[in-house]
Design a protein around this motif. Structure first.
Motif, mmCIF file in Angstrom:
data_model
loop_
_atom_site.group_PDB
_atom_site.id
_atom_site.type_symbol
_atom_site.label_atom_id
_atom_site.label_comp_id
_atom_site.label_asym_id
_atom_site.label_seq_id
_atom_site.Cartn_x
_atom_site.Cartn_y
_atom_site.Cartn_z
ATOM 1 N N GLU A 43 0.687 -1.259 -0.111
ATOM 2 C CA GLU A 43 0.107 -0.162 0.085
ATOM 3 C C GLU A 43 1.039 1.261 0.074
ATOM 4 O OE1 GLU A 43 -3.242 1.358 -0.161
ATOM 5 O OE2 GLU A 43 -2.314 3.106 0.048
ATOM 6 N N GLU A 46 0.756 5.609 4.138
ATOM 7 C CA GLU A 46 1.262 5.075 5.395
ATOM 8 C C GLU A 46 -0.163 4.296 6.254
ATOM 9 O OE1 GLU A 46 4.301 4.811 6.324
ATOM 10 O OE2 GLU A 46 4.964 5.767 4.386
ATOM 11 N N GLU A 47 0.418 3.751 7.207
ATOM 12 C CA GLU A 47 -0.759 3.213 8.038
ATOM 13 C C GLU A 47 -1.583 4.163 8.686
ATOM 14 O OE1 GLU A 47 0.587 0.308 10.977
ATOM 15 O OE2 GLU A 47 -1.383 -0.416 11.677
ATOM 16 N N LEU A 126 -9.787 -3.985 7.257
ATOM 17 C CA LEU A 126 -8.299 -4.106 7.694
ATOM 18 C C LEU A 126 -8.312 -4.935 8.968
ATOM 19 C CD1 LEU A 126 -5.524 -3.022 7.512
ATOM 20 C CD2 LEU A 126 -6.161 -0.988 8.610
ATOM 21 N N TRP A 138 3.036 -0.944 4.472
ATOM 22 C CA TRP A 138 2.636 0.428 4.387
ATOM 23 C C TRP A 138 3.692 1.309 3.629
ATOM 24 C CZ3 TRP A 138 -2.472 0.814 4.956
ATOM 25 C CH2 TRP A 138 -3.191 0.350 5.875
#
Ligand SMILES: Cc1cc2nc3c(=O)[nH]c(=O)nc-3n(C[C@H](O)[C@H](O)[C@H](O)COP(=O)(O)OP(=O)(O)OC[C@H]3O[C@@H](n4cnc5c(N)ncnc54)[C@H](O)[C@@H]3O)c2cc1C
Length: 410
Positions: A43, A46-47, A126, A138
């Protein structure tokens, strides 16, 4: 037998990489995990990255069932966070032409649909992925994908390369995966712009939870307005005229002006998101690359106008289909399984685009016969309920599903 079916590639770090942790990529990761595979999700964000707006707020039973199958309890948790209106109403130039109230649902099964912000659905997806032990990387923005007979190499902007037998491209409308393997999208764009606004509920002045559609709302100079409740708020869509400047209607002052004409004053101060769109109706020319190693799903593969809620719901169907195809391909079926996925989901996308297009043509009637039909239905509606029911249902397109072997509504 081909190299697809037999020879393991020692370079494969993984069987599958999923690119994109949106709702569709996360659904794919869960579906792959259920089939005994160990996907890694890459992904770019970022988280905890912010995700804008209510977007795909309508999760259909079909999607809830798919999610329940890949992660028992997930569909029910999404429903527990959502809501459903019991009444729908349609107005024509300010006059009510249709209303229907449904009896309260009984039993603990999955409902026909639930309405909640996309960000809440993503939170549940998630959490289910993390519970299942799916690895999510991430801050890994994929830039390059190179495929060959035996797999795919994926490289991020930071220069890290990974190798996998299959890559699921779930990286949304501007898919880098799709571009990297040279697949184009074709289709059309809506003539009108739409201003889409999220408004937070006001607990001090709650509104009845009703889905309301206005054809030619008199308080906004005859523009169409759709009000849809979701858990925690309202989504209000204004359909601009072709010659309207969407920047004016979507600007701070513009939104306040038209919103105060269609909602109580207190709600004008509770706007949380504004966005302006001309809806694309486009589909990838093919859903897999020339080596059948990349599978495109969700908005990486198709974009539809949102009327009929076919965006995320069809992406979840794509995700389940891609996972099945990859599992079959790894077992024995090789290229045939991937080709079947690509053909079936493209057929489904064509159907979904046509269905969303039917809704759009109804909302933007260019054909004089359609305009006549609309006026006739509005005239007949007080005496003939079917005319009102048609006016109520048509903005969401047909209810049927695509003509594909896997029975699915999307
Ligand atoms: C105004 C609006 C209203 C909508 N209403 C509805 C509705 O009512 N019902 C419905 O079903 N749908 C609706 N949709 C559509 C819905 O929002 C999308 O279908 C859904 O978000 C698509 O999910 P996705 O996972 O395919 O893509 P996305 O949600 O776009 O997720 C893609 C993910 O990939 C990541 N990514 C992107 N590029 C890279 C890269 N290079 N490398 C790694 N990661 C990357 C992104 O950060 C993102 O997390 C609406 C959309 C809009 C805009």
């Amino acid at each position: 037998m081909t190299a697809h079916e037999t020879t393991p590639d020692p370079l494969h770090e993984r069987e599958v990489l999923v690119v994109g942790a949106g709702p569709v990529g996360l659904s794919a990761a869960l579906a792959l995990h259920t089939r005994g595979l160990r996907p890694v999700v890459l992904e770019a964000g970022e988280e905890g990255r912010p995700r804008p707006g209510s977007r795909a707020l309508f999760v259909h039973k079909e999607s809830l069932k798919t999610l329940e199958a890949v992660s028992p309890g997930l569909g029910h948790r999404i429903v527990a966070d959502g809501m459903m209106w019991s009444t729908k109403r349609t107005f024509w130039h300010g006059r009510e032409v249709y209303a229907r109230t449904y009896p309260p649902a009984h039993g603990g099964g999955l409902p026909a649909a639930t309405s909640l912000p996309q960000v809440s659905t993503e939170r549940h997806l998630l959490a289910a992925c993390l519970d299942a032990g799916v690895e999510i990387a991430w801050g890994e923005q994929v830039e390059r994908v190179v495929t060959d007979e035996r797999g795919a190499t994926v490289t991020t902007t930071a220069g890290r390369s990974r190798r996998a037998a299959y890559v699921v491209g779930a990286d949304g409308a501007r898919s880098a995966v799709r571009s990297a393997v040279g697949i184009e999208m074709s289709g059309t764009r809506s003539a009108n712009s739409f201003v889409v606004v999220d408004v937070e509920d006001d607990p001090a002045a709650p509104l009845p939870a009703e889905r309301v559609f206005h054809y030619a709302h008199p308080a906004v100079d005859g523009r169409n307005v759709l009000l849809v409740p979701f858990a925690g708020g309202w989504r209000v869509d204004l359909q601009c005229r072709v010659d309207d400047d969407p920047d004016v209607f979507g600007g701070e002052e513009g939104v306040r002006d038209w919103l105060r004409a269609v909602m109580p004053a207190a709600y004008v101060e509770r706007v949380t998101w504004v966005s302006t769109y001309q809806f694309l109706q486009v589909i990838a020319d093919t859903f897999t690359d020339r080596h059948d190693r990349v599978l495109l799903i969700g908005e990486a593969a198709h974009l539809f106008a949102p009327f009929g809620a076919r965006g995320m719901n069809s992406g979840i169907a794509d995700a389940a289909s891609a996972a099945g195809a990859i599992a079959d391909a790894l077992q024995a079926d090789g290229r045939a399984a991937i080709a079947r996925f690509a053909a079936e989901r493209r057929t489904a996308a064509e159907y979904n685009r046509a269905a969303a297009g039917t809704a759009l043509a109804h909302m933007e009637p260019r054909d004089p016969r359609m305009r006549l039909k609309l006026h006739a239905a509005a005239l007949l509606a007080p005496r003939w309920q079917r005319a009102g029911a048609w006016l109520d249902a048509a903005p969401y397109g047909p209810r049927s599903g695509p003509p594909v072997a896997t029975a699915t509504k999307y």
